[in-house]
Design an enzyme around this catalytic site. Structure first.
Site, mmCIF file in Angstrom:
data_model
loop_
_atom_site.group_PDB
_atom_site.id
_atom_site.type_symbol
_atom_site.label_atom_id
_atom_site.label_comp_id
_atom_site.label_asym_id
_atom_site.label_seq_id
_atom_site.Cartn_x
_atom_site.Cartn_y
_atom_site.Cartn_z
ATOM 1 N N SER A 293 41.808 43.160 43.876
ATOM 2 C CA SER A 293 41.585 42.360 45.027
ATOM 3 C C SER A 293 40.602 41.520 44.960
ATOM 4 O O SER A 293 39.546 41.601 44.030
ATOM 5 C CB SER A 293 41.512 43.658 46.246
ATOM 6 O OG SER A 293 40.136 44.114 46.212
ATOM 7 N N LYS A 294 40.354 40.719 46.017
ATOM 8 C CA LYS A 294 39.046 39.816 46.037
ATOM 9 C C LYS A 294 37.831 40.544 46.554
ATOM 10 O O LYS A 294 36.917 40.137 45.859
ATOM 11 C CB LYS A 294 39.383 38.794 47.245
ATOM 12 C CG LYS A 294 40.253 37.456 46.632
ATOM 13 C CD LYS A 294 40.337 36.450 47.831
ATOM 14 C CE LYS A 294 41.069 35.328 47.363
ATOM 15 N NZ LYS A 294 41.484 34.536 48.538
ATOM 16 N N ARG A 295 38.071 41.610 47.170
ATOM 17 C CA ARG A 295 36.772 42.356 47.493
ATOM 18 C C ARG A 295 36.166 42.704 46.193
ATOM 19 O O ARG A 295 34.944 42.872 46.417
ATOM 20 C CB ARG A 295 37.210 43.606 48.217
ATOM 21 C CG ARG A 295 37.420 43.347 49.746
ATOM 22 C CD ARG A 295 37.757 44.734 50.469
ATOM 23 N NE ARG A 295 36.524 45.249 50.476
ATOM 24 C CZ ARG A 295 35.498 45.269 51.411
ATOM 25 N NH1 ARG A 295 35.823 44.246 52.430
ATOM 26 N NH2 ARG A 295 34.692 46.136 51.535
#
Length: 535
Positions: A293-295
RNA sequence: GCCCCCAUCGUCUAGUGGCCCAGGACGUAGCCCUCUCAAGGCUAAAACGGGGAUUCGAAUUCCCCUGGGGGCACCA
């Protein structure tokens, strides 16, 4: 189709092996034929990103597989931009993606910047086309105009969820007579176009990696084909384009698998020839828990890694290595060969060995492949590739020196970036070694001083720092002083390079040259003299 | 909640009913080589999620469970 099983059977001398040998030969013949047949049917594949974000590893793998299959069969690799969502549009995304593709070496045959016979290749430039097909569907009775407001739809969904039933369109506008619908449209009422999903029966679709998948049509929704702003959604635009562009094989993310039945149904409704579908599974976090994920991106960056293609170059990764790494997550060749150049990949890629299992990314394996590909480079090539890294750090590089240090650096680099730390001293006018580094383990300042002094004395006599004048004399000195080689050379290394870890000493000295070597040795002597007095 | 997919060492994978008390690779540990660090070589530890069924025989076929992943938008 016969499966490719390289190296599986071997012809032996045992009598029984004769039969198996024959079978093996026959096997190989069959295999050849299959390959020739494959090569004789060029594919048309497309990489169709939406410019809503920057290019990441998932994109890279999908694009790579497309590219490989196209090259492998002598077909076309097409780049199409799916920009039908103007709300999420990101200005720099398109250039980020094209630059990423080019950096990876995945040049497209048709698409933005290069054109082609099936253009335009940007969906917002093809709006009239989709409108036409949506109309056609309505006329065929397979789609309908829907006037439900988003507010009503939201409420409907909430109510459905509260009742714990599958959220789906309730069919309010499904049976509005076409003439009435057209009147309302003429009167300016906002509308969308929806696919009229058959209520009964089931549909069987095929993902080439997984086999047949059957679902009840009742589970499928009257999904939207055209939004109220007149722009089609993916499900219409992509299918129309794939058909019109004569795409034969579709590689896309597995997040599309649930909508495959709807997509296929559209193809069948129009009576189009279906492409072969391949749904590539997602990449998981290194832990294997959850998808990338981008996180997490920031965290990877801290560790010197990244999942974004535009970071890879700066981090010192070779496009060859990224391709090699990414290719092997979801595809294999024979289960034991792992090093592939781009040419190898083009030659060996085959859809039969694609694998539907989600895979966790493994950055240390990227490092390994990067090392392998760095070692596969010519000295001249490597020299040119590490040059920008030195330049960016403000080092004044010299092509001759670069070419000389490359051979001793090559097998020590995991990333191109490593060259800075390892070989920066070649380009520094002045280095200041730390005294505590100069003095080796189990050694006093006096010991180290003696080493530096004697080494300087000996080297001063030599005409140059060529290997023949340094290695033997220094080894003799070691013996004469009765020291351990590691200790002795440790002092010289730190004096000459400023660092406890460096490329091979004698080779480094030769490149640095006599004047500078003696200068650095004398500097070390001065430092050690001070240290020796204080202790 | 409903639908779909997936399941072999920590990770990437080979495996399509007997060549498998499971092979390769990364990583890990040890040894060799060695001027440091690498590279290279050798060795080791490390897996068929569980339960049924089919079969003379199952990692491989089927069913159930479990676990993981994805999807259910006027996003792609």
């Amino acid at each position: 189709m016969r499966r490719d099983r390289p190296g599986r059977k071997r012809c032996g001398s045992h009598p029984k092996a004769a039969t198996s040998c024959l079978i093996f030969v026959f096997d190989q013949l069959l295999l050849r034929m299959v390959l020739i047949m494959n090569a004789g049917s060029p594919v048309r594949v497309r990489f169709a990103p939406s410019p809503t974000g920057f290019m990441h590893l998932g994109h890279a793998r999908t694009a790579l597989y497309c590219y490989l299959l196209a090259r492998n069969t002598g077909g076309q690799f097409i780049l199409r931009i799916e920009d039908t969502d103007q709300r999420r549009f990101v200005q720099e995304a398109l250039s980020n993606i094209t630059e990423g593709l080019r950096w990876l070496g995945l040049q497209w045959d048709e698409g933005p910047e290069v054109g082609g016979d099936y253009g335009p290749y940007q969906q917002t430039e093809r709006l009239a086309v989709y409108q036409e097909y949506a109309e056609k569907l309505v006329e065929m009775g397979h789609a309908f105009y829907c006037f439900c407001s988003t507010e009503r739809l939201d409420e409907m969904r909430k109510a459905q969820q509260a009742q714990k039933i599958n959220p789906h369109y309730d069919g309010t506008c499904r049976d509005i007579p076409l003439t009435e619908a057209r009147q309302r449209i003429a009167a300016g009422e906002p509308y969308v176009v929806r696919f009229k999903m058959p209520r009964d029966g089931s549909i069987t679709v095929r993902d080439e990696m997984r086999g047949d998948i059957t679902v009840e049509l009742g589970n499928l929704d009257d999904y939207i084909l055209v939004k109220s702003n007149g722009i089609p959604v993916y499900h219409l635009a992509a299918m129309v384009d794939d058909h019109l562009m004569e795409i034969t094989h579709v590689f896309r993310g597995s997040e599309w698998l649930p909508s495959l039945p709807q997509n296929v149904l559209l193809y069948r409704t129009f009576g189009w020839k279906e492409p072969k579908w391949y749904h590539l599974s997602v990449f998981l976090k290194p832990s294997g828990q959850g998808k990338l994920s981008k996180r997490d991106a920031a965290q990877y960056k801290e560790g010197g890694y990244s999942v974004m293609i535009h970071d890879m170059e700066e981090l010192g990764y070779l496009p060859e290595a990224v391709n090699n790494w990414v290719a092997l997550m979801g595809w294999s060749y024979d289960g034991s060969t792992e090093f592939f150049t781009m040419d190898d990949l083009v030659e060996k890629f085959n859809v039969e060995k694609l694998n539907p299992k989600p895979s966790a990314i493994n950055f240390t394996k990227l490092d390994h492949f990067n090392g392998l590909h760095i070692r596969n480079l010519s000295h001249a090539d490597l020299a040119q590739r590490i040059k920008p890294f030195f330049m960016n750090r403000g080092y004044i590089t010299d092509d001759d020196i670069l070419l000389k240090i490359t051979p001793i650096l090559q097998e020590r680099l995991k990333t191109l970036d490593d060259a800075i730390e390892m070989a920066g001293f070649f380009f520094q006018d002045e280095i200041v070694p730390r005294v505590e580094d100069l003095i080796q383990k189990k050694m006093t300042a006096e010991d180290a001083l003696l080493v530096a002094r004697r080494a300087a004395e000996v080297l001063e006599q030599m005409p140059s720092m060529a290997l023949e004048y340094t290695e033997e004399p220094m080894r003799q000195l070691v013996e004469e002083l009765g020291m351990k080689p590691g200790q002795f050379f440790g002092v010289i290394r730190v004096a000459v390079t400023g660092q406890p870890v460096s490329p091979p000493l004698f080779e480094s000295m030769e490149i640095i040259g006599k004047d500078v070597i003696l200068q650095r040795l004398h500097q070390a002597i001065r430092l050690l003299e001070v240290e020796a007095q204080h202790s």
